[in-house]
Design a protein around this motif. Structure first.
Motif, PDB file in Angstrom:
ATOM      1  N   GLN A 128      97.612  44.169 -13.780  1.00 33.19           N
ATOM      2  CA  GLN A 128      98.720  43.224 -13.825  1.00 33.19           C
ATOM      3  C   GLN A 128      98.335  41.827 -13.358  1.00 33.19           C
ATOM      4  OE1 GLN A 128      99.090  46.327 -12.356  1.00 33.19           O
ATOM      5  NE2 GLN A 128     100.916  47.269 -13.194  1.00 33.19           N
ATOM      6  N   ILE A 129      97.413  41.740 -12.377  1.00 33.35           N
ATOM      7  CA  ILE A 129      97.078  40.422 -11.813  1.00 33.35           C
ATOM      8  C   ILE A 129      95.575  40.328 -11.561  1.00 33.35           C
ATOM      9  CG2 ILE A 129      97.473  38.778  -9.925  1.00 33.35           C
ATOM     10  CD1 ILE A 129     100.187  40.063  -9.490  1.00 33.35           C
ATOM     11  N   CYS A 130      94.995  39.197 -11.937  1.00 32.22           N
ATOM     12  CA  CYS A 130      93.591  38.898 -11.666  1.00 32.22           C
ATOM     13  C   CYS A 130      93.537  37.637 -10.808  1.00 32.22           C
ATOM     14  CB  CYS A 130      92.835  38.676 -12.979  1.00 32.22           C
ATOM     15  SG  CYS A 130      91.099  38.237 -12.748  1.00 32.22           S
ATOM     16  N   PHE A 131      92.969  37.769  -9.605  1.00 34.33           N
ATOM     17  CA  PHE A 131      92.806  36.635  -8.696  1.00 34.33           C
ATOM     18  C   PHE A 131      91.371  36.140  -8.750  1.00 34.33           C
ATOM     19  CE2 PHE A 131      96.421  38.829  -6.769  1.00 34.33           C
ATOM     20  CZ  PHE A 131      97.279  37.779  -6.502  1.00 34.33           C
ATOM     21  N   SER A 132      91.197  34.831  -8.683  1.00 28.24           N
ATOM     22  CA  SER A 132      89.864  34.237  -8.619  1.00 28.24           C
ATOM     23  C   SER A 132      89.917  32.974  -7.779  1.00 28.24           C
ATOM     24  CB  SER A 132      89.347  33.922 -10.028  1.00 28.24           C
ATOM     25  OG  SER A 132      90.187  32.982 -10.656  1.00 28.24           O
ATOM     26  N   GLY A 133      88.784  32.333  -7.645  1.00 26.87           N
ATOM     27  CA  GLY A 133      88.681  31.101  -6.881  1.00 26.87           C
ATOM     28  C   GLY A 133      87.685  30.195  -7.547  1.00 26.87           C
ATOM     29  N   HIS A 134      86.694  29.781  -6.815  1.00 25.23           N
ATOM     30  CA  HIS A 134      85.540  29.000  -7.251  1.00 25.23           C
ATOM     31  C   HIS A 134      85.863  27.549  -7.562  1.00 25.23           C
ATOM     32  CE1 HIS A 134      81.428  28.518  -8.481  1.00 25.23           C
ATOM     33  NE2 HIS A 134      81.801  28.022  -9.625  1.00 25.23           N
ATOM     34  N   THR A 135      86.974  27.243  -8.179  1.00 22.62           N
ATOM     35  CA  THR A 135      87.216  25.877  -8.622  1.00 22.62           C
ATOM     36  C   THR A 135      87.984  25.032  -7.618  1.00 22.62           C
ATOM     37  OG1 THR A 135      89.186  26.518  -9.848  1.00 22.62           O
ATOM     38  CG2 THR A 135      87.102  26.463 -11.063  1.00 22.62           C
ATOM     39  N   HIS A 136      88.222  25.534  -6.397  1.00 24.90           N
ATOM     40  CA  HIS A 136      88.833  24.760  -5.314  1.00 24.90           C
ATOM     41  C   HIS A 136      90.156  24.138  -5.743  1.00 24.90           C
ATOM     42  CE1 HIS A 136      84.639  24.226  -3.303  1.00 24.90           C
ATOM     43  NE2 HIS A 136      84.798  25.409  -3.846  1.00 24.90           N
ATOM     44  N   GLU A 137      91.001  24.947  -6.342  1.00 24.22           N
ATOM     45  CA  GLU A 137      92.288  24.492  -6.830  1.00 24.22           C
ATOM     46  C   GLU A 137      93.240  25.675  -6.877  1.00 24.22           C
ATOM     47  OE1 GLU A 137      92.724  23.986 -11.045  1.00 24.22           O
ATOM     48  OE2 GLU A 137      90.807  24.966 -11.395  1.00 24.22           O
ATOM     49  N   TYR A 138      94.469  25.408  -7.279  1.00 25.17           N
ATOM     50  CA  TYR A 138      95.444  26.464  -7.496  1.00 25.17           C
ATOM     51  C   TYR A 138      95.953  26.360  -8.932  1.00 25.17           C
ATOM     52  CZ  TYR A 138      99.707  29.198  -7.427  1.00 25.17           C
ATOM     53  OH  TYR A 138     100.674  30.110  -7.719  1.00 25.17           O
ATOM     54  N   GLU A 139      95.873  27.457  -9.649  1.00 25.29           N
ATOM     55  CA  GLU A 139      96.441  27.551 -10.991  1.00 25.29           C
ATOM     56  C   GLU A 139      97.021  28.947 -11.146  1.00 25.29           C
ATOM     57  OE1 GLU A 139      94.119  26.819 -14.517  1.00 25.29           O
ATOM     58  OE2 GLU A 139      93.128  25.104 -13.613  1.00 25.29           O
ATOM     59  N   ARG A 140      97.984  29.071 -12.037  1.00 29.06           N
ATOM     60  CA  ARG A 140      98.484  30.396 -12.371  1.00 29.06           C
ATOM     61  C   ARG A 140      98.999  30.371 -13.802  1.00 29.06           C
ATOM     62  NH1 ARG A 140     102.634  27.922  -9.740  1.00 29.06           N
ATOM     63  NH2 ARG A 140     104.705  28.184 -10.621  1.00 29.06           N
ATOM     64  N   GLY A 141      98.932  31.529 -14.439  1.00 28.12           N
ATOM     65  CA  GLY A 141      99.434  31.659 -15.800  1.00 28.12           C
ATOM     66  C   GLY A 141      99.434  33.121 -16.196  1.00 28.12           C
ATOM     67  N   ARG A 142     100.020  33.397 -17.348  1.00 27.05           N
ATOM     68  CA  ARG A 142     100.111  34.769 -17.833  1.00 27.05           C
ATOM     69  C   ARG A 142      99.664  34.809 -19.282  1.00 27.05           C
ATOM     70  NH1 ARG A 142     105.036  38.274 -19.541  1.00 27.05           N
ATOM     71  NH2 ARG A 142     104.229  40.354 -19.179  1.00 27.05           N
ATOM     72  N   LEU A 143      98.865  35.822 -19.613  1.00 31.53           N
ATOM     73  CA  LEU A 143      98.398  36.000 -20.983  1.00 31.53           C
ATOM     74  C   LEU A 143      98.280  37.492 -21.254  1.00 31.53           C
ATOM     75  CD1 LEU A 143      97.398  34.592 -23.581  1.00 31.53           C
ATOM     76  CD2 LEU A 143      95.087  34.730 -22.628  1.00 31.53           C
ATOM     77  N   ASP A 144      98.892  37.944 -22.320  1.00 35.75           N
ATOM     78  CA  ASP A 144      98.818  39.343 -22.753  1.00 35.75           C
ATOM     79  C   ASP A 144      99.131  40.327 -21.642  1.00 35.75           C
ATOM     80  OD1 ASP A 144      98.122  38.526 -25.353  1.00 35.75           O
ATOM     81  OD2 ASP A 144      95.997  38.443 -24.822  1.00 35.75           O
ATOM     82  N   GLY A 145     100.145  40.013 -20.837  1.00 31.01           N
ATOM     83  CA  GLY A 145     100.612  40.944 -19.819  1.00 31.01           C
ATOM     84  C   GLY A 145      99.905  40.878 -18.488  1.00 31.01           C
ATOM     85  N   THR A 146      98.878  40.048 -18.362  1.00 31.12           N
ATOM     86  CA  THR A 146      98.153  39.908 -17.096  1.00 31.12           C
ATOM     87  C   THR A 146      98.378  38.508 -16.541  1.00 31.12           C
ATOM     88  OG1 THR A 146      96.443  41.468 -17.808  1.00 31.12           O
ATOM     89  CG2 THR A 146      95.898  40.025 -15.959  1.00 31.12           C
ATOM     90  N   TYR A 147      98.719  38.443 -15.261  1.00 32.85           N
ATOM     91  CA  TYR A 147      98.817  37.156 -14.572  1.00 32.85           C
ATOM     92  C   TYR A 147      97.429  36.779 -14.063  1.00 32.85           C
ATOM     93  CZ  TYR A 147     103.877  37.458 -14.640  1.00 32.85           C
ATOM     94  OH  TYR A 147     105.180  37.534 -15.050  1.00 32.85           O
TER      95      TYR A 147
END
Length: 166
Positions: A128-147
């Motif tokens: 349902q959800i994939c968390f990541s980092g690396h880019t020193h920012e905050y973004e969020r979105g949803r595609l094909d059922g996964t946030y």
């Protein structure tokens, strides 16, 4: 200051787990020393009704960014085995943590390698959800059922940028 906050304050109140990134190498770095069982690379666990799959950045691509057309060390077999496991499939929530973002609208476009090889596994096994980092920012979105959430705000900005509040 971060070590004091992580070890003495945050970790004393909530569980802390790390999907190791490029700033966490070598193995004798602070984060590896501070985290219990720091010999682990990619790992997974269940907590309550959730399953967590944490993918070690160093296993992605021989310590390089995974957008250089090589997946020589992406642990695809382990990831699929983990996501297909009873522990994962019987959980109400499935989370993946990986240092490099799959999708990103800033700095670089995310990882085509992860989009090609990881996203189909996440879709197949209902992440349902994939968390990541690396880019020193905050973004969020949803595609094909996964946030997809980028929560890489724990460090300095490498370049001056206009702060976007939308």
């Amino acid at each position: 200051p971060f070590r004091k906050y992580l070890c003495n304050i945050l970790a004393s109140q909530v569980p802390v787990f790390v999907a190791f990134g490029n700033h966490d190498e070598p193995q004798n770095s602070f984060v590896h020393k501070a985290i219990q069982n720091s010999g682990m690379q990619s790992f997974s666990f269940n907590y309550g009704n959730a399953h967590f799959t944490c993918i070690d950045y160093s296993q992605l691509n021989d310590n390089t960014l995974p957008y250089d057309d090589s997946i020589s060390s992406l642990p695809l077999g382990w990831i699929e085995q983990d996501l297909a496991s009873d522990a994962a499939q019987n959980a109400a929530w499935r989370f993946v943590f990986v240092h490099v973002p799959v999708y990103c609208e800033r700095w670089f476009d995310g990882s085509p390698i992860l989009r090609t090889y990881l996203v189909p596994l996440m879709q197949q096994y209902g992440v349902q959800i994939c968390f990541s980092g690396h880019t020193h920012e905050y973004e969020r979105g949803r595609l094909d059922g996964t946030y997809y959430v980028i929560s890489g705000c724990g460090s300095y900005l490498d370049t001056p940028e206009v702060v976007v509040k939308d």
